[in-house]
Design a protein around this motif. Structure first.
Motif, short mmCIF file in Angstrom:
data_model
loop_
_atom_site.label_atom_id
_atom_site.label_comp_id
_atom_site.label_asym_id
_atom_site.label_seq_id
_atom_site.Cartn_x
_atom_site.Cartn_y
_atom_site.Cartn_z
N PRO A 43 35.63 39.95 20.51
CA PRO A 43 34.96 38.89 19.74
C PRO A 43 33.63 39.39 19.19
O PRO A 43 32.84 40.00 19.91
CB PRO A 43 34.74 37.78 20.79
N GLY A 44 33.44 39.18 17.89
CA GLY A 44 32.22 39.61 17.23
C GLY A 44 32.32 40.98 16.57
O GLY A 44 31.46 41.36 15.79
N ALA A 45 33.38 41.73 16.85
CA ALA A 45 33.54 43.06 16.25
C ALA A 45 33.64 42.97 14.72
O ALA A 45 33.25 43.89 14.01
CB ALA A 45 34.77 43.77 16.81
N GLY A 46 34.11 41.85 14.21
CA GLY A 46 34.23 41.68 12.76
C GLY A 46 32.96 41.18 12.09
O GLY A 46 32.92 41.01 10.87
N ALA A 47 31.90 40.96 12.86
CA ALA A 47 30.64 40.49 12.28
C ALA A 47 30.09 41.50 11.28
O ALA A 47 30.19 42.71 11.48
CB ALA A 47 29.61 40.25 13.39
N ALA A 48 29.52 40.97 10.21
CA ALA A 48 28.88 41.80 9.17
C ALA A 48 29.82 42.89 8.67
O ALA A 48 29.42 44.04 8.50
CB ALA A 48 27.57 42.38 9.69
N GLY A 49 31.07 42.53 8.42
CA GLY A 49 32.02 43.47 7.86
C GLY A 49 32.41 44.60 8.79
O GLY A 49 32.89 45.63 8.35
N GLY A 50 32.18 44.42 10.08
CA GLY A 50 32.55 45.44 11.05
C GLY A 50 31.37 46.10 11.75
O GLY A 50 31.55 46.99 12.58
N MET A 51 30.17 45.66 11.43
CA MET A 51 29.00 46.23 12.10
C MET A 51 29.03 45.94 13.60
O MET A 51 28.55 46.75 14.40
CB MET A 51 27.70 45.69 11.50
N GLY A 52 29.60 44.80 13.98
CA GLY A 52 29.75 44.52 15.41
C GLY A 52 30.57 45.60 16.09
O GLY A 52 30.22 46.08 17.18
N ALA A 53 31.66 46.01 15.45
CA ALA A 53 32.51 47.07 16.00
C ALA A 53 31.74 48.38 16.09
O ALA A 53 31.87 49.13 17.07
CB ALA A 53 33.76 47.24 15.14
N ALA A 54 30.93 48.67 15.09
CA ALA A 54 30.15 49.91 15.09
C ALA A 54 29.14 49.93 16.24
O ALA A 54 28.96 50.96 16.91
CB ALA A 54 29.43 50.09 13.76
N VAL A 55 28.50 48.80 16.50
CA VAL A 55 27.55 48.72 17.62
C VAL A 55 28.28 48.99 18.94
O VAL A 55 27.79 49.72 19.80
CB VAL A 55 26.85 47.34 17.65
N LEU A 56 29.45 48.41 19.08
CA LEU A 56 30.24 48.61 20.29
C LEU A 56 30.70 50.06 20.42
O LEU A 56 30.58 50.66 21.50
CB LEU A 56 31.45 47.68 20.29
N ALA A 57 31.24 50.61 19.34
CA ALA A 57 31.84 51.93 19.39
C ALA A 57 30.81 53.06 19.47
O ALA A 57 30.92 53.94 20.32
CB ALA A 57 32.74 52.15 18.18
N PHE A 58 29.83 53.05 18.60
CA PHE A 58 28.88 54.16 18.55
C PHE A 58 27.82 54.11 19.64
O PHE A 58 27.38 55.14 20.13
CB PHE A 58 28.18 54.21 17.19
N PHE A 59 27.41 52.92 20.01
CA PHE A 59 26.29 52.79 20.95
C PHE A 59 26.69 52.25 22.32
O PHE A 59 25.85 52.15 23.21
CB PHE A 59 25.21 51.89 20.37
N GLY A 60 27.96 51.83 22.47
CA GLY A 60 28.34 51.19 23.73
C GLY A 60 27.53 49.93 23.94
O GLY A 60 27.27 49.51 25.06
N GLY A 61 27.14 49.32 22.83
CA GLY A 61 26.26 48.16 22.87
C GLY A 61 26.98 46.88 23.26
O GLY A 61 28.17 46.88 23.54
N GLU A 62 26.21 45.84 23.28
CA GLU A 62 26.77 44.52 23.58
C GLU A 62 26.41 43.58 22.44
O GLU A 62 25.38 43.72 21.79
CB GLU A 62 26.29 44.01 24.94
N LEU A 63 27.30 42.63 22.20
CA LEU A 63 27.09 41.62 21.17
C LEU A 63 26.70 40.33 21.86
O LEU A 63 27.41 39.87 22.76
CB LEU A 63 28.37 41.44 20.35
N ILE A 64 25.59 39.75 21.45
CA ILE A 64 25.14 38.50 22.05
C ILE A 64 24.93 37.47 20.95
O ILE A 64 24.72 37.81 19.79
CB ILE A 64 23.86 38.68 22.89
N SER A 65 24.97 36.22 21.33
CA SER A 65 24.82 35.13 20.37
C SER A 65 23.42 35.16 19.78
O SER A 65 22.42 34.93 20.47
CB SER A 65 25.07 33.79 21.04
N GLY A 66 23.35 35.41 18.48
CA GLY A 66 22.06 35.46 17.80
C GLY A 66 21.37 34.11 17.79
O GLY A 66 20.16 34.01 18.03
N ILE A 67 22.13 33.06 17.52
CA ILE A 67 21.51 31.75 17.44
C ILE A 67 20.96 31.33 18.80
O ILE A 67 19.85 30.80 18.89
CB ILE A 67 22.46 30.67 16.84
N ASP A 68 21.69 31.59 19.87
CA ASP A 68 21.18 31.23 21.19
C ASP A 68 19.92 32.01 21.52
O ASP A 68 18.95 31.47 22.05
CB ASP A 68 22.24 31.46 22.27
#
Length: 179
Positions: free
Chosen positions: A62-87
């Motif tokens: 979930p969220g990997a499709g954000a910003a045209g796939g930037m979410g996936a790039a954060v996950l793949a390249f950085f081992g990052g985590e996606l968190i709710s921006g609005i929260d």
């Protein structure tokens, strides 16, 4: 290796598939059916490369499709985590405290449609307003496909949607909770 990457995102769309970046957001950006298919295939290839070369499976996250796939790039390249921006932002500014004394929340959206309720900023505002009992009016440039959304799925806080394309003919009354 010691850097922790967190990305703020508000859509929960995966990278590929029926709810993926290309199929959901491509038409909003002007992609026709053939282009949407090409984009989804390309994102699928990218996901396979991420898995093969980086050992990270991200296409269904979930969220990997954000910003045209930037979410996936954060996950793949950085081992990052996606968190709710609005929260994250609403907590940082003390939104709930300000909302508790409000009689009405007015917010805006360029294009208000079924996707607006699926994780975008406005869905976070509607959730918080609903919890506080504060009604919400949405002002938008255009409203599309609202009649296809089951009224039971509407957030309880949503009172009215004012669309710029309808302001003249209907005095802005696009959707009203009493309708």
């Amino acid at each position: 290796a010691s850097v922790r990457v967190r990305a703020l995102c508000d859509v929960t769309n995966p990278l590929t598939g029926p709810r993926g970046a290309a199929r959901v957001f491509g038409p909003q950006k002007g992609a026709d059916g053939a282009m949407v298919e090409r984009l989804d295939m390309g994102l699928g290839r990218l996901a396979r490369c991420f898995e093969r070369d980086l050992g990270r499976r991200v296409s269904d996250t979930p969220g990997a499709g954000a910003a045209g796939g930037m979410g996936a790039a954060v996950l793949a390249f950085f081992g990052g985590e996606l968190i709710s921006g609005i929260d994250y932002i609403l907590e940082a500014i003390g939104f709930d405290s300000a909302l508790k004394d409000a009689d009405l929340l007015i917010t805006g959206e360029g294009s208000f449609d079924s996707q607006s309720l699926g994780g975008k900023v406005i869905s976070g505002l509607l959730a918080r307003a609903g919890a506080s009992g504060t009604p919400v009016d949405v002002v938008c440039g255009r409203a599309a496909g609202l009649e296809r959304i089951d009224r039971a799925a509407w957030p309880k806080a949503l009172r009215r949607v004012w669309s710029g394309t309808d302001l003249g003919a209907a005095a802005g009354r696009m959707l009203d909770a009493e309708d």
